[in-house]
Design an enzyme around this catalytic site. Structure first.
Site, PDB file in Angstrom:
ATOM      1  N   ASN A   1      -9.606   1.661   2.598  1.00  0.00           N
ATOM      2  CA  ASN A   1      -9.302   1.530   4.028  1.00  0.00           C
ATOM      3  C   ASN A   1      -9.797   2.728   4.833  1.00  0.00           C
ATOM      4  O   ASN A   1     -10.283   2.575   5.961  1.00  0.00           O
ATOM      5  CB  ASN A   1      -7.797   1.330   4.246  1.00  0.00           C
ATOM      6  CG  ASN A   1      -7.418  -0.130   4.076  1.00  0.00           C
ATOM      7  OD1 ASN A   1      -8.286  -0.976   3.835  1.00  0.00           O
ATOM      8  ND2 ASN A   1      -6.144  -0.439   4.181  1.00  0.00           N
TER       9      ASN A   1
ATOM     10  N   GLY B   1      -7.469  -1.475  14.907  1.00  0.00           N
ATOM     11  CA  GLY B   1      -6.015  -1.598  15.003  1.00  0.00           C
ATOM     12  C   GLY B   1      -5.500  -2.311  13.778  1.00  0.00           C
ATOM     13  O   GLY B   1      -6.081  -2.186  12.694  1.00  0.00           O
TER      14      GLY B   1
ATOM     15  N   LEU C   1      -6.836  -8.004   0.567  1.00  0.00           N
ATOM     16  CA  LEU C   1      -7.160  -9.131   1.449  1.00  0.00           C
ATOM     17  C   LEU C   1      -7.276  -8.687   2.905  1.00  0.00           C
ATOM     18  O   LEU C   1      -6.682  -7.694   3.314  1.00  0.00           O
ATOM     19  CB  LEU C   1      -6.108 -10.239   1.309  1.00  0.00           C
ATOM     20  CG  LEU C   1      -4.640  -9.982   1.699  1.00  0.00           C
ATOM     21  CD1 LEU C   1      -4.417  -9.970   3.186  1.00  0.00           C
ATOM     22  CD2 LEU C   1      -3.760 -11.010   1.038  1.00  0.00           C
TER      23      LEU C   1
ATOM     24  N   GLU D   1      -6.700  -9.915   6.823  1.00  0.00           N
ATOM     25  CA  GLU D   1      -6.100 -10.947   7.672  1.00  0.00           C
ATOM     26  C   GLU D   1      -7.229 -11.716   8.346  1.00  0.00           C
ATOM     27  O   GLU D   1      -8.253 -11.147   8.705  1.00  0.00           O
ATOM     28  CB  GLU D   1      -5.196 -10.299   8.733  1.00  0.00           C
ATOM     29  CG  GLU D   1      -3.888  -9.839   8.148  1.00  0.00           C
ATOM     30  CD  GLU D   1      -3.015  -9.081   9.133  1.00  0.00           C
ATOM     31  OE1 GLU D   1      -3.161  -9.269  10.347  1.00  0.00           O
ATOM     32  OE2 GLU D   1      -2.189  -8.281   8.667  1.00  0.00           O
TER      33      GLU D   1
ATOM     34  N   CYS E   1      -2.979  -2.076   8.998  1.00  0.00           N
ATOM     35  CA  CYS E   1      -3.412  -1.284   7.840  1.00  0.00           C
ATOM     36  C   CYS E   1      -4.159   0.003   8.181  1.00  0.00           C
ATOM     37  O   CYS E   1      -3.687   1.083   7.861  1.00  0.00           O
ATOM     38  CB  CYS E   1      -4.253  -2.153   6.911  1.00  0.00           C
ATOM     39  SG  CYS E   1      -3.273  -3.448   6.148  1.00  0.00           S
TER      40      CYS E   1
ATOM     41  N   THR F   1       0.859  -1.190   0.000  1.00  0.00           N
ATOM     42  CA  THR F   1       0.000   0.000   0.000  1.00  0.00           C
ATOM     43  C   THR F   1       0.892   1.235   0.000  1.00  0.00           C
ATOM     44  O   THR F   1       1.648   1.452   0.949  1.00  0.00           O
ATOM     45  CB  THR F   1      -0.894  -0.022   1.254  1.00  0.00           C
ATOM     46  OG1 THR F   1      -1.656  -1.229   1.227  1.00  0.00           O
ATOM     47  CG2 THR F   1      -1.829   1.175   1.281  1.00  0.00           C
TER      48      THR F   1
ATOM     49  N   ILE G   1     -20.323  -1.960  10.794  1.00  0.00           N
ATOM     50  CA  ILE G   1     -20.842  -0.877  11.641  1.00  0.00           C
ATOM     51  C   ILE G   1     -20.941  -1.354  13.096  1.00  0.00           C
ATOM     52  O   ILE G   1     -21.886  -1.038  13.800  1.00  0.00           O
ATOM     53  CB  ILE G   1     -22.188  -0.310  11.131  1.00  0.00           C
ATOM     54  CG1 ILE G   1     -23.242  -1.414  10.974  1.00  0.00           C
ATOM     55  CG2 ILE G   1     -22.003   0.448   9.829  1.00  0.00           C
ATOM     56  CD1 ILE G   1     -24.666  -0.864  10.783  1.00  0.00           C
TER      57      ILE G   1
ATOM     58  N   ARG H   1      -0.251  -5.698  15.744  1.00  0.00           N
ATOM     59  CA  ARG H   1       0.197  -4.346  15.414  1.00  0.00           C
ATOM     60  C   ARG H   1      -0.938  -3.349  15.701  1.00  0.00           C
ATOM     61  O   ARG H   1      -2.057  -3.538  15.241  1.00  0.00           O
ATOM     62  CB  ARG H   1       0.632  -4.271  13.941  1.00  0.00           C
ATOM     63  CG  ARG H   1       1.947  -4.988  13.700  1.00  0.00           C
ATOM     64  CD  ARG H   1       2.366  -4.950  12.257  1.00  0.00           C
ATOM     65  NE  ARG H   1       1.685  -5.952  11.443  1.00  0.00           N
ATOM     66  CZ  ARG H   1       2.005  -6.238  10.173  1.00  0.00           C
ATOM     67  NH1 ARG H   1       2.989  -5.586   9.579  1.00  0.00           N
ATOM     68  NH2 ARG H   1       1.351  -7.156   9.498  1.00  0.00           N
TER      69      ARG H   1
HETATM   70  N1  NAD Z   1      -1.478  -7.188   6.291  1.00  0.00           N
HETATM   71  C1  NAD Z   1      -2.573  -6.922   5.592  1.00  0.00           C
HETATM   72  O1  NAD Z   1      -3.685  -7.321   5.938  1.00  0.00           O
HETATM   73  C2  NAD Z   1      -2.474  -6.108   4.328  1.00  0.00           C
HETATM   74  C3  NAD Z   1      -3.554  -6.088   3.441  1.00  0.00           C
HETATM   75  C4  NAD Z   1      -3.448  -5.347   2.265  1.00  0.00           C
HETATM   76  C5  NAD Z   1      -2.286  -4.624   2.008  1.00  0.00           C
HETATM   77  N2  NAD Z   1      -1.255  -4.645   2.889  1.00  0.00           N
HETATM   78  C6  NAD Z   1      -0.024  -3.903   2.560  1.00  0.00           C
HETATM   79  O2  NAD Z   1       0.927  -4.838   2.056  1.00  0.00           O
HETATM   80  C7  NAD Z   1       2.242  -4.463   2.452  1.00  0.00           C
HETATM   81  C8  NAD Z   1       2.891  -5.597   3.222  1.00  0.00           C
HETATM   82  O3  NAD Z   1       2.178  -5.787   4.419  1.00  0.00           O
HETATM   83  P1  NAD Z   1       2.385  -7.085   5.336  1.00  0.00           P
HETATM   84  O4  NAD Z   1       1.376  -7.012   6.410  1.00  0.00           O
HETATM   85  O5  NAD Z   1       2.465  -8.289   4.475  1.00  0.00           O
HETATM   86  O6  NAD Z   1       3.845  -6.764   5.930  1.00  0.00           O
HETATM   87  P2  NAD Z   1       4.787  -7.698   6.799  1.00  0.00           P
HETATM   88  O7  NAD Z   1       5.500  -6.803   7.709  1.00  0.00           O
HETATM   89  O8  NAD Z   1       4.007  -8.852   7.336  1.00  0.00           O
HETATM   90  O9  NAD Z   1       5.825  -8.296   5.720  1.00  0.00           O
HETATM   91  C9  NAD Z   1       6.751  -7.522   5.034  1.00  0.00           C
HETATM   92  C10 NAD Z   1       7.940  -8.405   4.684  1.00  0.00           C
HETATM   93  O10 NAD Z   1       8.800  -7.684   3.794  1.00  0.00           O
HETATM   94  C11 NAD Z   1      10.125  -8.081   4.085  1.00  0.00           C
HETATM   95  N3  NAD Z   1      11.072  -7.135   3.475  1.00  0.00           N
HETATM   96  C12 NAD Z   1      11.460  -5.909   3.896  1.00  0.00           C
HETATM   97  N4  NAD Z   1      12.341  -5.387   3.040  1.00  0.00           N
HETATM   98  C13 NAD Z   1      12.527  -6.266   2.044  1.00  0.00           C
HETATM   99  C14 NAD Z   1      13.307  -6.284   0.868  1.00  0.00           C
HETATM  100  N5  NAD Z   1      14.080  -5.258   0.528  1.00  0.00           N
HETATM  101  N6  NAD Z   1      13.248  -7.385   0.064  1.00  0.00           N
HETATM  102  C15 NAD Z   1      12.452  -8.435   0.400  1.00  0.00           C
HETATM  103  N7  NAD Z   1      11.692  -8.478   1.512  1.00  0.00           N
HETATM  104  C16 NAD Z   1      11.728  -7.409   2.321  1.00  0.00           C
HETATM  105  C17 NAD Z   1      10.156  -8.132   5.590  1.00  0.00           C
HETATM  106  O11 NAD Z   1      11.253  -8.885   6.071  1.00  0.00           O
HETATM  107  C18 NAD Z   1       8.801  -8.799   5.895  1.00  0.00           C
HETATM  108  O12 NAD Z   1       8.918 -10.205   5.947  1.00  0.00           O
HETATM  109  C19 NAD Z   1       2.079  -3.176   3.247  1.00  0.00           C
HETATM  110  O13 NAD Z   1       2.226  -2.077   2.388  1.00  0.00           O
HETATM  111  C20 NAD Z   1       0.649  -3.261   3.734  1.00  0.00           C
HETATM  112  O14 NAD Z   1       0.093  -1.990   3.967  1.00  0.00           O
HETATM  113  C21 NAD Z   1      -1.319  -5.392   4.036  1.00  0.00           C
END
Ligand code: NAD
Length: 450
Positions: A214, A263, A156, A158, A266, A121, A256, A334
């Site tokens: 979001n 929390g 997606l 979680e 995201c 994101t 709602i 988080r």
């Molecule tokens: N968690 C969710 O529900 C969700 C849903 C939609 C979008 N997002 C977005 O997706 C993105 C990832 O979120 P997440 O929750 O999966 O994060 P996360 O923290 O669970 O995972 C991120 C991973 O990236 C790795 N990383 C960091 N730098 C790197 C690099 N240079 N090369 C390879 N790997 C590297 C980290 O070690 C970590 O394992 C964010 O931008 C988040 O906003 C998350």
């Protein structure tokens, strides 16, 4: 198809497993060596329903592999997905250092055409930054290679991530190149069989769509929490109000629910980043500021109720806390409301016995041996010595506890419910004083300890 995914967290690992599940060859790259080693050994570093089986099966079938090697990662996939974290920077903006590090690493290792797909994101304009980093790095290498940058935000949730990825509501593809849009449509065809889910648009709109989604959801939650607080003041029951407005098809029942604040990884950071981005463009997004402020206040509501109940003195009190993850079916803590609450309770001199079905390990990682906090193996263990019970996360297993038993066990016979899970009348019959969110109508206030 050959796909590389950078970042093996909640989004990267789920995307990788699902893309492998439909027959693609997926290589997941992460800089976290410990995580990659775990994955290679069949250990799943996060809890997400169904993920373990899917990862193991696809790994065993040879379609899902893991590496820390940037060169191997770049060589592998025509499609190079960026799914790394974008945490908030000090000023609230999204920290793009990990996204841009991946862009640089791709450009350093690229030998032929690649489609770079941003799934993280990111604020509007990030695709341009990714393009600039790649162009600059290729220039330094004196390489003239073709590439495309696409915005493909992930929606997606979680806790239901596999289902969301396999059967998405929509697949947003932001690109300025029609040929790349076709490539992406082909990649997503297996997830798009019953009806057309791909919504193709320009890159900037795709980037903004994710934040808009979001921010809208966070707004719904803060709106209900605002109304819940008002309901308490005017002697109404927010649960009746929720039914009353949800039945309006323009409003609907989903999202709602009043509670103790949103929390997770995201909403908090995305609302902040959008607000910051607006500011950077000379616009004050008042609504977003309010959404955030209401949420920050709401995370303290349970503590306020507790402290009021105990006339400002909870020194030496013991609280059972059910639910540590920011929502059910995940181990993610988080920005979880549970953290604000348990820290406030302990700071005020109380002791907390906490239980969560999946987040105990994560809680241990965050808090270590924090004094005043004991992590328990079952809901029953948590209440054993407790004066009061606080419910913070609405896990299914908390829905129907034995209230008779609880009324015997809880020394002060009181439950603070941050998710409005229980029937005030039932608790009244069990002799338990019950505090919920926005339910200070006649029935709720007449529930007595006697
Ligand atoms: N968690 C969710 O529900 C969700 C849903 C939609 C979008 N997002 C977005 O997706 C993105 C990832 O979120 P997440 O929750 O999966 O994060 P996360 O923290 O669970 O995972 C991120 C991973 O990236 C790795 N990383 C960091 N730098 C790197 C690099 N240079 N090369 C390879 N790997 C590297 C980290 O070690 C970590 O394992 C964010 O931008 C988040 O906003 C998350």
């Amino acid at each position: 198809m050959k796909i590389t995914i950078y970042g093996s967290g909640y989004v990267g690992l789920v995307s990788g497993a699902c893309l492998a599940e439909v027959g693609n060859e997926v290589l997941c790259m992460d800089v976290d060596e410990a995580k990659i080693n775990k994955l290679k050994n069949g250990e799943i570093p996060i809890y997400e329903p169904g993920l373990e089986t899917m990862v193991k099966e696809n790994h065993a079938a040879g379609r899902l592999n893991f590496t820390t090697d940037a060169k191997e990662a770049c060589e592998h996939g025509l499609f190079q997905f960026i799914a790394v974290g974008t945490p908030p920077d000090e000023d609230g903006s999204a920290d793009l250092q990990y996204v841009l590090a991946v862009a640089k690493s791709i450009a350093e290792n690229m030998q032929e055409y690649r489609v770079i797909i941003d799934k993280s994101t990111v604020p509007v304009g990030t695709a341009d930054k990714v393009k600039d980093v790649i162009k600059e790095t290729l220039r330094e290498r004196s390489k003239d290679l073709e590439f495309d940058v696409v915005s493909n935000p992930e929606f997606l949730k979680e806790g239901a991530a596999l289902d969301d990825f396999m059967k998405p509501d929509r697949i947003v593809i932001g690109t300025d190149n029609p040929r790349t849009a076709e490539l992406l449509k082909a990649l997503y065809a297996p997830f798009n069989r019953s009806y057309e889910r791909v919504i193709a648009m320009d890159i900037r709109s795709a980037e903004l769509t994710k934040y808009a989604a979001n921010a809208m959801l966070a707004t719904k939650i803060s709106f209900m929490n605002e109304l819940a607080n008002l309901a308490e003041k005017v002697g109404a029951d927010i649960e009746n109000v929720r039914h009353g407005i949800g039945s309006d098809s323009r409003i609907g029942y989903s999202f709602i629910y009043p509670g103790c604040g949103y929390g997770g990884s995201c909403f908090p950071k995305d609302v902040k980043a959008l607000e910051r981005s607006a500011k950077d463009h000379g616009y004050h997004a008042e609504l977003l500021t309010a959404v955030e402020n209401v949420n920050a206040r709401q995370k303290h509501r349970l503590f306020e109720k507790i402290i009021n109940h105990y006339n400002n003195d909870i020194k030496g009190k013991v609280f059972a806390l059910w639910g540590l993850s920011f929502k059910p079916n995940t181990d993610d803590m988080r920005d979880a409301p549970s953290r604000v609450l348990l820290e406030a309770l302990i700071d005020a001199g109380a002791t907390v016995y906490a239980y969560d079905p999946e987040a105990l390990q994560e809680a241990e990682r965050i808090y270590g041996n924090k004094s005043g906090l004991t992590l328990c193996e079952s809901p029953a263990d948590a209440v054993k010595l407790a004066d009061a019970l606080v419910v913070v996360t609405e896990w299914k297993q908390f829905r129907s506890p034995d209230f008779q038993q609880l009324s015997l066990q809880l020394v002060d016979k009181v439950i603070f419910d941050g998710r409005n899970m229980y029937d005030p009348e039932l608790l009244q019959h069990s002799g338990i004083k019950y505090y919920a969110i926005g339910r200070s109508n006649k029935l709720a206030v007449s529930v007595s300890v006697e």
